[in-house]
Write an enzyme that holds these catalytic residues in place. Structure first.
Site, short mmCIF file in Angstrom:
data_model
loop_
_atom_site.label_atom_id
_atom_site.label_comp_id
_atom_site.label_asym_id
_atom_site.label_seq_id
_atom_site.Cartn_x
_atom_site.Cartn_y
_atom_site.Cartn_z
N ASP A 1 -34.80 -1.67 -20.71
CA ASP A 1 -33.37 -0.82 -21.05
C ASP A 1 -32.80 -0.98 -19.53
O ASP A 1 -33.28 -2.05 -19.07
CB ASP A 1 -33.49 0.61 -21.21
CG ASP A 1 -32.42 1.38 -21.57
OD1 ASP A 1 -31.21 1.69 -20.86
OD2 ASP A 1 -32.04 1.93 -23.23
N HIS B 212 -29.33 5.01 -18.07
CA HIS B 212 -29.47 5.08 -19.57
C HIS B 212 -30.81 4.66 -20.11
O HIS B 212 -31.06 5.98 -20.64
CB HIS B 212 -28.19 4.17 -20.36
CG HIS B 212 -28.76 3.91 -21.79
ND1 HIS B 212 -29.85 3.03 -22.57
CD2 HIS B 212 -28.11 4.15 -22.74
CE1 HIS B 212 -29.25 3.28 -23.85
NE2 HIS B 212 -28.23 3.91 -23.96
N SER C 57 -27.84 4.34 -29.95
CA SER C 57 -29.13 4.74 -28.94
C SER C 57 -29.68 5.28 -28.44
O SER C 57 -30.20 5.42 -27.58
CB SER C 57 -28.19 4.10 -27.39
OG SER C 57 -27.03 4.88 -27.01
#
Length: 1092
Positions: A261, A294, A459
């Site tokens: 990520d 994220h 996600s």
């Protein structure tokens, strides 16, 4: 008397007057209502922090937008093995030197994998590119050469309302962020900014267009019934009962989890000291930290140990930073990082990214290699729902656990992508995906600098499953020899809870059930299984679209694509051939079965395509026919075993057969001539959709033309899909051939046959789309990072190819592009980037309309209205022949960007094509327009359509037609009838074998959000799990009434309290004599015996 007195002491009046007792009762009820998470063994939870709001009190949906672009002159050279840096350079140098290519150099890759052997190299070739690629591909140590691709992912955190979370509504992207484009001059009307950038996240349907500079969106009005809403849990771990496994001492210890990520800061307070084992950076930025948030959120959902809990707080985290803060990545970055993950012996890998490019071969191949090394990969299925055919890669791969999203009402989230897979089109049929679904809406996770935030998206659902898988793996770490990507997926599927009223292309096998998955894994026996585990063409809605249309003699066989999961080994095979066993008592002899399947099951999986047809003897028969397919899977023996591992799997089949419908009710959909991304740039059919320009949904009746298909079925038509050239179907069987939005070329033999078929009674209805070379050059794809252009290979439709097909009929489309709203009878219509008719027989019926010249607007920036634009034509070439219909726009049938549907128009056209009845609405609008001699559109020079075409090939640099391929021929399996009765419930038929290895689970009383399991008791060896969820152990969802009961109990207590306090105050208290008070203090107060 003493007993009576003691009983009397505990009367209601005594309890009411005891304030301490009531305080205790109220506190107990309050605790029941509070959704705080109590501390568990080995898990430290700050109850104050977990019950309070985090740093970010608003709930957001993470919208992931994805783009992929080829990098000019850069190539990934894949080798047949792992070699050192010097060996790889030597192989490349030798190959290019022999070919005389001197202008090239290796591109450096500065990352942690540089010092290790690798199976690929990154090269840039300056000249003689074709010669260089040929030389490299011919080298005996080189496996393949593919272009380097740049991946751009754009994350947007969109604030959600309660309605958004409940319905999963998409939020307008245009209102949230302006999209950057290439350098251009806004004031230059001759060259306005009409370039595009691809974003795969789907905007909401029902749009109101304004100007080309920016469209605004509005939501449709919805009527909602009142319903009981489930409470959103403060901890996602509570919703899935992770406390059960925590209480047994399992917390993820011993499991290596990789998170690909945006990185993670070194000192984030949510992670235990020493649990972040490795942080690596694979980008060209000099940082390991997360600049976007994220990656931190994903890591927190998997492994946080405070505030917003993760599932496996004791797992070892390996952080791979593969995206820059500008959200850019390259395929080569992923390849190096994947190799490093294999080197580190990662157990579980979460990939909360994806895109539609399933033909990025180096990436796909490396994912296969990862799973072959027992890495369990979990990936998000995509945020491109509710449209079908929007699955993202790598979640759509058989060896990857693809995860969809639901909300806490156990409804499929609107944003969650739907199946089917489109790899197999046009000749085959897609596979079932997602594999499972779990909570992906309003999930709390770690914020970038501490505290918690709530996000939504697949996600988010992906790390929920990755965390659950990590926890499960730690719970059965003593059985590591049988835990692999296939067995883990089998356990998740077999234990999943099916959602009612939802089909398999939305939910896969159902909702994740963590506790039941553990019960399966602890007694799992290596075996093969199927997904789906049965074929029931009568079961709706779960088996949609198979259940939406019965089968009949003469139809194109129905194809069901089954995934084979092989938990016995990374490689395997089907022994002999699959065996078709019709059930004699259930008329199984009325159906015929043909197979195609993987010769080798690798890694851990393969496919079994089952083609179902009706035998000639049942041409007039109606009823239910049943049977089963039996196949034997074999894998090599493992260490300590003398014989190969085998597993016998049975696939029940149940279909509804009807007599062959009349010709006029049979419609043939042309799938063969539809092309989509990947691999080429095929633009959207609506030019106003500038932030979603690629046509990538398959153009299938069960993907983006789903609503049209459902309408035709409701209207009584039977729709079949043609995945081969026109030379391969019997035109006498069908009333109408439907050609919609075709991008492919046509074989000369197809053109000749279609003219003959029309003369013999076949009707053809064509829905076209825009095509204009100047506009195509204007809407070329621009990548901001490489500053390169990607030219479309055709327009919305391939008008020059359609004109070749229609030329023998004296018909043709133009290269004009039109748009506008108009009224057709009582129907509101919208013409979205359509074309016009350029030639049509004079005795045909032509209908015109006033529309805006959108092509002129694109080129000049000005809006011009054109009168008498021919948009619809109807013609019957001769007596006894079929009829031909042309309409210039297909957007009114396509769910991709549907604004105003025209299903009524399709009904009217099919009534004309099938029966020759011209509705009055057409005759009233008949135009007397006469055509002047105009030049027809030509193919764009330099296009690369031949690279992706099934019809064209390049010959000495010039595209030409390939030889006509042979028509597909099915070899039906020899039946082996069984004189037994079929099972009544296919849903429960197939079982996962299990053996008792551990003592039963302890009794627990922690229902969490679901209230599903007040206690769990099982006996060793008694587990017998359905591969597809069963009625008992895999119950459908029920409304949780626990909060209601607690609330009503509190209300009743308060009513009693107020009532009795009021009565006690209203009665005057008698003053007791002092001597009696002393006596009562010494001997107790006598209580009155209540009267009877």
């Amino acid at each position: 008397m003493d007993i009576t007195r003691n009983i009397a002491r505990f009367s209601w009046s005594s309890c009411i007057m005891n304030k301490k007792t009531w305080i205790v009762i109220l506190l107990f009820v309050h605790i029941l209502l509070c959704d705080c998470n109590a501390s568990q063994p080995k898990i430290k939870v700050n109850s104050r922090q977990s019950c309070m709001n985090g740093t970010n009190t608003g709930q957001q949906r993470v919208q992931v937008e994805f783009s992929s672009q080829i990098v000019e002159n850069e190539f990934i050279v894949a080798f047949k093995g792992y070699y050192s840096n010097s060996a790889r350079a030597g192989f490349i140098s030798a190959a290019l030197r022999e070919a005389g290519v001197t202008s090239w150099h290796l591109l450096p890759r500065h990352n942690p994998a540089t010092d290790y052997p690798s199976d690929f190299e990154l090269i840039k070739i300056g000249s003689h590119i074709a010669d260089g690629i040929d030389a490299l591909e011919n080298h005996f140590n080189i496996r393949q050469v593919t272009p380097q691709k740049l991946v751009t992912r754009t994350l947007k955190y969109i604030n959600e309302t309660d309605e958004d979370r409940a319905e999963g509504n998409e939020v307008d992207k245009e209102d949230l962020q302006s999209h950057k484009g290439p350098p251009c001059n806004e004031s230059d009307k001759a060259d306005p900014c009409w370039t595009q950038k691809y974003h795969s996240s789907r905007p909401r349907t029902h749009r109101g267009p304004s100007s080309l500079a920016g469209a605004f969106w509005f939501s449709e009005v919805r009527h909602k019934n009142r319903k009981l809403l489930r409470a959103i849990p403060r901890q996602i771990t509570t919703a899935l009962q992770a406390e059960v496994l925590w209480g047994m001492g399992y917390t993820g210890a011993g499991i290596k989890v990789a998170i690909f990520d945006t990185g993670l800061s070194v000192d984030h307070p949510h992670f235990k000291s020493g649990r972040v084992k490795d942080r690596t950076n694979w980008t060209n930025e000099k940082t390991l930290d997360d600049g976007l948030g994220h990656g931190t959120f994903v890591a927190g959902v998997i492994s946080s140990h405070r505030e917003c809990m993760g599932f496996a707080p004791d797992a070892d985290l390996y952080i791979f930073r593969v995206f820059t803060n500008n959200q850019v990545s390259y395929t080569s970055w992923f390849l190096d990082a994947f190799n490093y993950a294999i080197l580190k012996k990662i157990n579980v890998l979460n990939l909360s990214i994806g895109g539609p490019d399933f033909m990025d071969h180096p990436f796909v191949d490396k994912v296969w290699e990862l799973t072959a090394n027992k890495v369990i990969m979990v990936s998000a299925i995509g945020n491109d729902g509710p449209l079908y055919g929007t699955l993202n890669n790598p979640a759509d791969q058989m060896d990857v656990i693809g995860v969809g999203g639901i909300n806490f009402e156990h409804q499929i989230a609107r944003f969650s992508s739907r199946g089917m897979t489109t790899w197999e089109l046009p000749g085959g049929y897609g596979r079932v995906k997602p594999d499972i679904v779990t909570y992906g809406s309003a999930v709390r996770g770690s914020a970038i600098k501490g505290g918690c935030r709530s996000l939504s998206g697949t996600s988010v659902a992906s790390p929920v499953v990755a965390g659950a898988v990590s926890l499960l793996a730690s719970a059965v770490i003593n059985r590591a020899n049988v835990i692999n990507p296939a067995s883990m997926k089998q356990a998740l599927m077999a234990s999943a809870r099916r959602l009612p009223g939802v089909n398999m292309f939305e939910q896969g096998h159902g909702r994740l059930d963590l506790v039941k998955a553990y019960q399966i894994l602890r007694s799992y026996k290596p075996q093969a299984s199927l997904s789906p585990s049965y074929i029931d063409l009568t079961e709706c809605p779960y088996m949609w679209p198979y259940c939406s249309q019965p089968i009949y003699y003469g139809m194109i066989p129905a194809i069901v694509n089954i995934t084979i999961l092989n938990g016995m080994g990374v490689t395997g095979k089907i022994v002999d051939k699959p065996l078709w066993q019709p059930f004699t008592p259930q008329y199984g002899n009325h159906i015929e079965i043909a197979f195609s399947y993987s010769n080798t099951l690798w890694p851990w999986s393969g496919y079994l395509a089952v083609a179902i047809s009706v035998s000639k003897s049942a041409a007039s028969w109606e009823g239910i026919a049943q049977g089963q397919v039996t196949l034997t899977i074999e894998s090599p023996a493992e260490d300590g075993e003398d014989t190969p591992r085998t597993s016998i799997v049975k696939l029940p089949v149940k279909v509804k057969v009807i007599p062959t419908p009349p010709r006029g009710k049979r419609v043939l959909w042309d799938q063969y001539h539809n092309l989509r991304y990947p691999p080429g740039y095929f633009p959207r059919d609506n030019l106003r959709m500038k932030n979603d320009p690629l046509d990538w949904n398959g153009d299938h009746i069960h993907t983006n033309f789903k609503d049209m298909y459902q309408h035709l079925r409701t209207s009584g038509y039977f729709v079949e899909v043609l995945g081969s050239p026109f030379t391969c179907f019997d035109a006498k069987q069908y009333g109408t051939l439907l050609v919609v939005d075709s991008e492919e070329e046509f074989f000369p033999e197809e053109i000749v046959k279609l003219k003959r078929d029309i003369a013999n009674g076949l009707s053809v209805v064509v829905f076209a789309d825009w095509y204009n070379v100047s506009v195509m050059r204007k809407v070329k794809f621009y990548d901001e990072n490489t500053r390169q252009w990607w030219m479309p290979d055709t327009g919305g439709a391939n008008i020059p190819a359609l004109n070749d097909l229609l030329a023998p009929l004296g018909m043709a489309f133009s290269d004009q592009v039109y748009e506008g709203d108009f009224t057709f009878g009582d129907h509101e219509m919208y013409y979205a980037s359509g074309t016009s008719i350029a030639r049509f027989p004079t005795d045909g019926l032509l209908i015109t309309e006033s529309l805006k010249n959108q092509g002129y607007e694109v080129m000049k920036g000005e809006s011009v209205t054109v009168d008498s634009v021919p948009i619809l034509g109807l013609h019957e070439p001769g007596k006894g022949s079929g009829r031909v219909v042309l309409y210039g726009d297909s957007n009114c049938l396509d769910n991709s960007h549907l604004q105003k549907e025209c299903f009524w128009l399709l009904d009217a056209l099919l009534e004309y094509s099938s029966h020759g009845n011209v509705p009055p609405i057409f005759t009233e609008r008949k135009s007397s327009l006469t055509f002047t001699s105009t030049e027809l559109p030509e193919r764009m020079e330099g296009n690369h359509l031949y690279r992706y075409s099934k019809v064209l090939e390049s010959h000495l640099g010039t595209p030409q037609s390939r030889p006509l391929p042979a028509c597909p021929h099915l070899s039906f399996s020899q039946p082996s009838p069984l004189n037994i009765s079929a099972p009544t419930n296919l849903y429960k038929h197939n079982k996962l074998l299990s053996i008792g290895l551990e003592p039963p689970l302890p009794f627990i009383n922690n229902p969490g959000v679901d209230g599903a399991l007040p206690g769990i008791r099982d006996a060793p060896g008694s587990l017998n799990w359905d591969l597809g969820p069963g009625a008992n152990m895999h119950s459908s969802e029920n409304t949780n009434v626990f909060p209601v009961i607690a609330f009503l109990g509190t209300a009743l207590v308060l009513v009693f309290l107020v009532n009795h306090m009021y009565k006690s105050k209203s009665k005057p208290r008698r003053k007791k004599p002092r001597i009696k008070k002393i006596h009562h203090a010494l001997y107790g107060s006598p209580s009155r015996v209540p009267g009877v």
